[in-house]
Every structure is written in C-alpha cells, then in structure tokens.
Scaffold this motif. Structure first.
Motif, mmCIF file in Angstrom:
data_model
loop_
_atom_site.group_PDB
_atom_site.id
_atom_site.type_symbol
_atom_site.label_atom_id
_atom_site.label_comp_id
_atom_site.label_asym_id
_atom_site.label_seq_id
_atom_site.Cartn_x
_atom_site.Cartn_y
_atom_site.Cartn_z
ATOM 1 N N GLN A 167 70.315 5.428 -79.509
ATOM 2 C CA GLN A 167 71.771 5.448 -79.400
ATOM 3 C C GLN A 167 71.959 5.044 -78.031
ATOM 4 O OE1 GLN A 167 74.220 6.012 -81.365
ATOM 5 N NE2 GLN A 167 72.492 6.595 -83.003
ATOM 6 N N ASN A 168 71.464 5.127 -76.984
ATOM 7 C CA ASN A 168 71.428 4.385 -75.477
ATOM 8 C C ASN A 168 71.224 3.052 -75.809
ATOM 9 O OD1 ASN A 168 72.520 6.661 -74.213
ATOM 10 N ND2 ASN A 168 70.454 7.204 -73.319
ATOM 11 N N ARG A 222 73.679 1.327 -77.975
ATOM 12 C CA ARG A 222 75.167 1.120 -76.775
ATOM 13 C C ARG A 222 74.664 -0.036 -75.970
ATOM 14 N NH1 ARG A 222 75.663 6.716 -77.436
ATOM 15 N NH2 ARG A 222 74.414 7.148 -75.589
ATOM 16 N N ARG A 260 75.227 -3.427 -77.908
ATOM 17 C CA ARG A 260 76.410 -3.753 -78.476
ATOM 18 C C ARG A 260 77.337 -3.925 -77.219
ATOM 19 N NH1 ARG A 260 77.413 1.508 -82.605
ATOM 20 N NH2 ARG A 260 76.404 0.558 -84.166
ATOM 21 N N ALA A 307 78.210 0.512 -71.558
ATOM 22 C CA ALA A 307 77.430 1.111 -72.376
ATOM 23 C C ALA A 307 77.476 2.537 -72.076
ATOM 24 C CB ALA A 307 76.104 0.653 -72.433
#
Length: 190
Positions: free
Chosen positions: A7-8, A11, A14, A37
């Motif tokens: 997930q990190n 993030r 993105r 993030a």
C-alpha cells in the motif's frame, strides 16, 4: 511483500503521478512525494532509489497491466474482441494519466521499461494474428502501430470516438465498430 508495504508503494506511485501531472514537470521533490503519499522519506527510499525510479514505476505498472491483460484472452472471446479490449484499456490508462505523461515528458512509443513492453508485444500479437487470420483485422495493420496510436489518445471527452476511429481503421467490415464503441462507453465486455 507485506500488504502495508504494498500500500505504501502504491501510494508513493500515485503521489508521483499526481504531483508530476499537477506540476506539469518531473521536477518534484522526493520530500513532496513522500508528504503527499503520507509516508516518511525513509519509507520512500526503502522502496525506490529516488524520483526517477518513482516516475519510471508509473510506466512499469501500466505496462505490467498491459502484459497481464494481453495474456488473458477469455476462452469464449473472439481474437478481435481481445485486441479491442486491450486497446480500450490502454486508452483509459493514458487518458487517466495524460497530465503525468505530459509532465514527465514521455513520448508515444518510448518507455523506460522496454523489457515489459517486450513481454506484452508477443502476447498481443498472438490475438492480433488470430484476428487477422479470421479476417477481422486488415492484413496491412500493425499491432505496434495500433498500440502507439492508442497511446496518443489522451482527451477523456474524445476517447471513445477516437478509439472507434482507430478500430475502424484496423478492423475489416466483419467487425461492428459501433457495437465496440458502445461497449467502450459502458465498459461492458462480453
């Protein structure tokens, strides 16, 4: 990789995509990327060597998705439908990421991840050749050209009509391009 680490990482990618797009330039700081993030600089550097690695990762993820999709022709799916589904997916990705692509200075047909595109192309060509053999794609049409043209579609308002024009240019009269365009609007695939 642990789910929180994944997930990190996502993030960070993105945040990079968004910041480069908003700045209309690749000159964003790793500090700003980490802050956007919601992670520390240490976390950023645990996953990436720096800003360029993050910028490259946006393309890597896009081409990994394309390589994955190109190998997932459904048993009941016509080869031409698989080809068109791939082109439609790619145009959705490039229109979503158009600001990032422009800001990062990425040109159509170039990518820092040629090895991934090299994995994609033979899989895509398999469906392409099958559709040509079925008389659904013109013999003179080239799959690399179709992908590069699809990559030039960046306007979300014009995406479907432009995609339909591309499909009309590569497909023979055996293919109902209007039905394809309707599926592309609704994103409903057989």
């Amino acid at each position: 990789m642990r789910s929180d680490a994944q997930q990190n990482r996502l993030r960070l990618v993105r945040a990079t995509r968004d910041l480069v797009g908003w700045a209309d330039s690749p000159d964003v700081t790793v500090r700003d990327i980490a802050k956007t993030a919601g992670v520390s600089l240490a976390t950023l550097y645990r996953h990436f060597d720096g800003r360029q690695a993050l910028i490259d990762e946006v393309s890597i993820l896009r081409w990994n998705r394309m390589a994955e999709l190109s190998g997932q022709r459904r048993p009941d799916e016509e080869p031409v439908d698989h080809v068109l589904r791939i082109l439609e997916t790619y145009t959705r990705m490039t229109t979503r990421d158009h600001r990032f692509i422009r800001g990062a200075g990425i040109e159509v047909g170039t990518t820092p991840v040629e090895h991934i595109r090299a994995a994609f192309e033979p899989r895509f060509a398999t469906s392409w050749v099958a559709a040509q053999s079925a008389g659904q794609i013109r013999r003179t049409a080239d799959p690399r050209d179709a992908i590069d043209m699809a990559g030039m579609i960046r306007d979300s308002q014009r995406r479907v009509p432009m995609l339909a024009m591309l499909a009309g240019g590569i497909c023979t009269d055996k293919v109902d391009v209007g039905a394809f365009a309707a599926r592309a609007v609704s994103r409903h695939w057989k």
